[in-house]
Enzyme design. Sequence first.
Site, PDB file in Angstrom:
ATOM      1  N   ASP A 102      43.276  78.737 -12.147  1.00 53.07           N
ATOM      2  CA  ASP A 102      42.293  78.637 -13.229  1.00 53.07           C
ATOM      3  C   ASP A 102      41.646  80.004 -13.434  1.00 53.07           C
ATOM      4  OD1 ASP A 102      42.783  75.908 -13.105  1.00 53.07           O
ATOM      5  OD2 ASP A 102      41.085  75.554 -11.755  1.00 53.07           O
TER       6      ASP A 102
HETATM    7  N1  URA Z   1      43.409  73.903  -7.861  1.00 57.77           N
HETATM    8  C1  URA Z   1      42.439  74.062  -8.769  1.00 57.77           C
HETATM    9  O1  URA Z   1      41.637  73.171  -9.012  1.00 57.77           O
HETATM   10  N2  URA Z   1      42.372  75.237  -9.412  1.00 57.77           N
HETATM   11  C2  URA Z   1      43.203  76.262  -9.170  1.00 57.77           C
HETATM   12  O2  URA Z   1      43.082  77.329  -9.792  1.00 57.77           O
HETATM   13  C3  URA Z   1      44.205  76.077  -8.209  1.00 57.77           C
HETATM   14  C4  URA Z   1      44.289  74.878  -7.575  1.00 57.77           C
END
Ligand code: URA
Length: 231
Positions: A102
């Site tokens: 993310d």
């Molecule tokens: N899980 C998440 O919630 N976000 C990420 O960026 C990676 C794994």
Amino acid sequence: MRLAKNLAHSGVASRRAAETMIAAGRVTIDGATVTDPARDVTGAETIAVDGEPVGAAPRRVVYALHKPAGVVSTARDTHGRPTVVDLVPEARTRLYPVGRLDADTTGLILLTNDGALADHLTHPRYEVPKTYRAKVANPPVGERAVQRLRDGVALDDGPTAPARARRVRPDVIELTIREGRKRQVRRMCEAVGHPVVSLERIAFGPLRLGGLGPGEHRQLTPAEIERLRRG
Ligand code: URA
């Protein structure tokens, strides 16, 4: 054809990155430095980047990058935000992020010019373990919540597979998952009553983030690439 386009077609870099390389004085035509990306080339010239002639098949490269927050992990962003690929400007090849983090997640992400390796490492069948450290709300995290993360929690796209989980501080959970669903760690922590405040990936398969600082990257050694490939 314009010089920047020629470099992009040769697989040196994206057109935008090629323009930056040219403007930085890293590109020569027949031995003379050229800084105009629009310079016309016929294909008969000897073009070199950093003194190395373009045209040889690009080697396989894999970089480990410590992604800072606010940087997106797609190769290109439609909103003009910086991407993980922008953080490895010297790469003389087109790089693809291996999987996604993310925008607000920090930590280890791999970039490679080897599409087959990227597919292999992200395909659910290979179940590459990924370890995250999540700082969470509503401390202290209790053993019951940790056990639920281990056993699997019900998410709206189905239950999660068994995971490794431990509490490292009253407000920090370390979680290793082999799946890669959208915002999975955030959703898992929320499901057990501890929404994520910040999230960092500290390991991907056999590789650890180690001493890489935010925004820093390094090229993996051939032995590290082999270990990754073997899982
Ligand atoms: N899980 C998440 O919630 N976000 C990420 O960026 C990676 C794994």
